[in-house]
Design an enzyme around this catalytic site. Structure first.
Site, PDB file in Angstrom:
ATOM      1  N   CYS A 168     104.396  30.323 -18.158  1.00  0.00           N
ATOM      2  CA  CYS A 168     104.345  28.914 -19.279  1.00  0.00           C
ATOM      3  C   CYS A 168     105.376  29.018 -20.392  1.00  0.00           C
ATOM      4  O   CYS A 168     105.929  28.164 -20.848  1.00  0.00           O
ATOM      5  CB  CYS A 168     102.884  29.107 -19.899  1.00  0.00           C
ATOM      6  SG  CYS A 168     102.263  30.524 -20.325  1.00  0.00           S
ATOM      7  N   HIS A 264     103.490  26.975 -26.971  1.00  0.00           N
ATOM      8  CA  HIS A 264     104.293  27.592 -26.957  1.00  0.00           C
ATOM      9  C   HIS A 264     105.543  27.395 -27.706  1.00  0.00           C
ATOM     10  O   HIS A 264     106.329  26.734 -26.969  1.00  0.00           O
ATOM     11  CB  HIS A 264     104.493  28.277 -25.540  1.00  0.00           C
ATOM     12  CG  HIS A 264     103.480  29.257 -24.996  1.00  0.00           C
ATOM     13  ND1 HIS A 264     102.317  29.411 -25.579  1.00  0.00           N
ATOM     14  CD2 HIS A 264     103.370  29.622 -23.751  1.00  0.00           C
ATOM     15  CE1 HIS A 264     101.309  29.988 -24.753  1.00  0.00           C
ATOM     16  NE2 HIS A 264     102.118  30.217 -23.659  1.00  0.00           N
TER      17      HIS A 264
HETATM   18  P1  NAP Z   1      91.090  32.279 -17.275  1.00  0.00           P
HETATM   19  O1  NAP Z   1      90.588  31.182 -18.178  1.00  0.00           O
HETATM   20  O2  NAP Z   1      90.396  33.807 -17.212  1.00  0.00           O
HETATM   21  O3  NAP Z   1      90.286  31.701 -15.484  1.00  0.00           O
HETATM   22  C1  NAP Z   1      90.140  32.561 -14.451  1.00  0.00           C
HETATM   23  C2  NAP Z   1      89.749  31.802 -13.234  1.00  0.00           C
HETATM   24  O4  NAP Z   1      89.670  32.743 -12.265  1.00  0.00           O
HETATM   25  C3  NAP Z   1      88.265  31.472 -13.523  1.00  0.00           C
HETATM   26  O5  NAP Z   1      87.955  30.322 -12.932  1.00  0.00           O
HETATM   27  C4  NAP Z   1      87.487  32.536 -12.935  1.00  0.00           C
HETATM   28  O6  NAP Z   1      86.123  32.245 -12.463  1.00  0.00           O
HETATM   29  C5  NAP Z   1      88.376  32.835 -11.746  1.00  0.00           C
HETATM   30  N1  NAP Z   1      88.216  34.410 -11.332  1.00  0.00           N
HETATM   31  C6  NAP Z   1      88.013  35.528 -12.026  1.00  0.00           C
HETATM   32  N2  NAP Z   1      87.958  36.568 -11.333  1.00  0.00           N
HETATM   33  C7  NAP Z   1      87.722  36.087  -9.995  1.00  0.00           C
HETATM   34  C8  NAP Z   1      87.524  36.702  -8.792  1.00  0.00           C
HETATM   35  N3  NAP Z   1      87.174  38.033  -8.792  1.00  0.00           N
HETATM   36  N4  NAP Z   1      87.358  36.011  -7.761  1.00  0.00           N
HETATM   37  C9  NAP Z   1      87.432  34.572  -7.597  1.00  0.00           C
HETATM   38  N5  NAP Z   1      87.874  33.931  -8.817  1.00  0.00           N
HETATM   39  C10 NAP Z   1      88.085  34.628 -10.053  1.00  0.00           C
HETATM   40  O7  NAP Z   1      92.478  32.354 -16.685  1.00  0.00           O
HETATM   41  P2  NAP Z   1      93.493  31.001 -16.955  1.00  0.00           P
HETATM   42  O8  NAP Z   1      94.192  31.351 -18.191  1.00  0.00           O
HETATM   43  O9  NAP Z   1      93.088  29.731 -16.574  1.00  0.00           O
HETATM   44  O10 NAP Z   1      95.031  31.665 -15.805  1.00  0.00           O
HETATM   45  C11 NAP Z   1      94.470  31.131 -14.588  1.00  0.00           C
HETATM   46  C12 NAP Z   1      95.734  31.319 -13.723  1.00  0.00           C
HETATM   47  O11 NAP Z   1      96.869  30.676 -14.405  1.00  0.00           O
HETATM   48  C13 NAP Z   1      96.263  32.907 -14.052  1.00  0.00           C
HETATM   49  O12 NAP Z   1      96.862  33.627 -12.907  1.00  0.00           O
HETATM   50  C14 NAP Z   1      97.414  32.985 -15.150  1.00  0.00           C
HETATM   51  O13 NAP Z   1      98.397  33.996 -15.136  1.00  0.00           O
HETATM   52  C15 NAP Z   1      97.924  31.442 -15.060  1.00  0.00           C
HETATM   53  N6  NAP Z   1      98.567  30.731 -16.026  1.00  0.00           N
HETATM   54  C16 NAP Z   1      97.988  30.805 -17.102  1.00  0.00           C
HETATM   55  C17 NAP Z   1      98.461  29.800 -18.217  1.00  0.00           C
HETATM   56  C18 NAP Z   1      97.805  29.634 -19.610  1.00  0.00           C
HETATM   57  O14 NAP Z   1      98.428  28.810 -20.451  1.00  0.00           O
HETATM   58  N7  NAP Z   1      96.395  30.048 -19.854  1.00  0.00           N
HETATM   59  C19 NAP Z   1      99.766  29.319 -18.064  1.00  0.00           C
HETATM   60  C20 NAP Z   1     100.311  29.745 -16.801  1.00  0.00           C
HETATM   61  C21 NAP Z   1      99.923  30.341 -15.806  1.00  0.00           C
HETATM   62  P3  NAP Z   1      84.798  32.501 -13.166  1.00  0.00           P
HETATM   63  O15 NAP Z   1      84.734  31.586 -14.631  1.00  0.00           O
HETATM   64  O16 NAP Z   1      83.745  32.293 -12.525  1.00  0.00           O
HETATM   65  O17 NAP Z   1      85.038  33.781 -13.757  1.00  0.00           O
END
Ligand code: NAP
Length: 372
Positions: A168, A264
């Site tokens: 991001c 950001h």
């Molecule tokens: P998050 O809020 O922590 O959400 C993580 C997701 O993954 C939730 O749906 C969670 O399910 C699931 N998960 C966690 N452990 C798991 C497991 N063992 N098996 C299957 N599913 C699992 O993270 P996020 O910020 O949304 O980020 C998601 C992805 O996008 C990451 O790879 C991150 O690097 C990328 N990303 C994020 C951003 C940002 O601005 N936040 C920007 C670019 C890229 P539960 O709810 O059931 O725990």
């Protein structure tokens, strides 16, 4: 046109919630399959996100996640057989991956979906450096999507493939740089300091004790991504169909977590090669920049990918992050740099342009190119 049914892996997380929100009124795609961790599996989507729904966007429906999605039973994303069944039943033509777990686990899981014939449009970093996986910013390197036939051939995949989007934080400067490069102004060296919102760390993310009244001058792995990912994006596909990374610009990044909800900022100093643009040329090039998503009128494409602000104190996250569907990069403070040549401040919405919105735009691009 009937909508294409899609799945969201990691649908309950920060990025997954943005996916279901943006898909709620999408003209081409609709969320019909949701998967997350075993903790959420078996619950309805409404139950799984209860008490941790974070999306506050006036553009989305009152329920937030769209008609029908609240009642979907969340599946375990690790169980690919559930997605295969949904795929066969016509409920999941491809998946958006917004999983947060170990890199090796995500890599293997995304490959399992693709091998099963389910294309994966991913936000995760696991496959960003896989040589035959395109890392796409739709306005910058849409031609890299043409690595997909090679990827399928390499892996013996018929219909599945993996395409990813970059980190991001790089969104706030990569598209502006590309617009200048397109006009022959090669950038040799770049100093960038990012000020990154807390939503970038997912939920619950950074502890309130660490971020209130504070700035954290370290985000694990972020500086490496900020320095290296643009080089793959600016790379070229050679005659053999292989992507060769660009050698320039050489980038030095400082990444900071700041107490901002979304958006950001990147403070950037650029050094050009022999050909150096004037400040007015830079503003003109950025204001006029349009690319394939705009020409093809992809539904999530901003009308103006780069918006130039003239005010002395813009861009600001609260005032500018939602510009043009939260898909534009807003730039300002474009001025001479006494060490390099020109400096500016860029801003993009990290969970929209930098995550779910960017992923959806990539899927629109892949559909436009006939891969979906
Ligand atoms: P998050 O809020 O922590 O959400 C993580 C997701 O993954 C939730 O749906 C969670 O399910 C699931 N998960 C966690 N452990 C798991 C497991 N063992 N098996 C299957 N599913 C699992 O993270 P996020 O910020 O949304 O980020 C998601 C992805 O996008 C990451 O790879 C991150 O690097 C990328 N990303 C994020 C951003 C940002 O601005 N936040 C920007 C670019 C890229 P539960 O709810 O059931 O725990």
């Amino acid at each position: 046109m009937s909508k294409i049914p899609v799945g969201v892996l990691g649908a309950t997380g920060m990025v997954g919630q943005m996916y279901t929100s943006l898909l709620a009124d999408h003209p081409w795609f609709e969320a019909r399959y949701a998967a997350a961790s075993p903790r959420s599996a078996g619950k309805t989507y409404a139950q799984a996100v209860e008490g941790r729904w974070h999306i506050n966007r006036s553009a989305v429906s009152a329920a937030g996640w769209g008609e029908g999605v609240g009642g979907l039973i969340v599946e375990d994303a690790n169980d690919v057989s559930k997605a295969i069944a949904a795929h066969k039943a016509g409920r999941c033509a491809f998946v958006f991956s917004a999983l947060e777990m170990g890199k090796d686990e995500i890599r293997a899981l995304e490959e399992a979906y693709a091998a099963a014939g389910i294309p994966v449009v991913s936000n995760a970093s696991a496959h960003r450096w896989t040589a035959d996986v395109p890392m796409l910013i739709a306005e910058v390197n849409p031609h890299h999507a043409d690595l997909i036939p090679l990827q399928r051939k390499n892996r013996g995949w018929d219909k599945g493939f993996i395409a990813v989007k970059p980190n991001c934080s790089i969104q706030s400067y990569t598209t502006p740089l590309w617009a200048l490069m397109q006009k022959g102004y090669g950038v040799k060296r770049l100093l960038v300091t990012t000020l990154q919102a807390v939503s970038g760390a997912g939920y619950p993310g950074v502890s309130s004790w660490d971020i209130i009244d504070n700035i954290v001058p370290y985000i694990g792995g972020e500086e490496e991504k900020s320095e290296q990912e643009p080089l793959k994006i600016f790379g070229e596909i050679n005659g053999g169909g292989v992507l060769v990374n660009a050698a320039e610009p050489k980038i030095s990044a400082h990444c900071n977590r700041v107490p901002v909800r979304d958006g950001h900022i990147a403070c950037v100093s650029m050094e050009f090669g022999v050909k150096k643009p004037s400040i007015d040329e830079v503003k003109k090039i950025w204001s006029e920049f349009r690319a394939l998503p705009q020409e093809a009128q992809l539904p999530s494409a901003p009308e103006r990918p780069v918006i130039v602000r003239e005010e002395a104190d813009r861009p600001q996250p609260r005032k500018d992050r939602d510009a043009d569907k939260a898909m534009a990069v807003t730039v300002g403070r474009i001025r001479p740099c006494p060490v390099f040549d020109i400096r500016f401040v860029g801003l993009s919405h990290n969970t929209v342009r930098g995550a779910a919105g960017g992923g959806i735009l990539n899927a629109e691009l892949l559909k436009h190119k006939g891969y979906l």
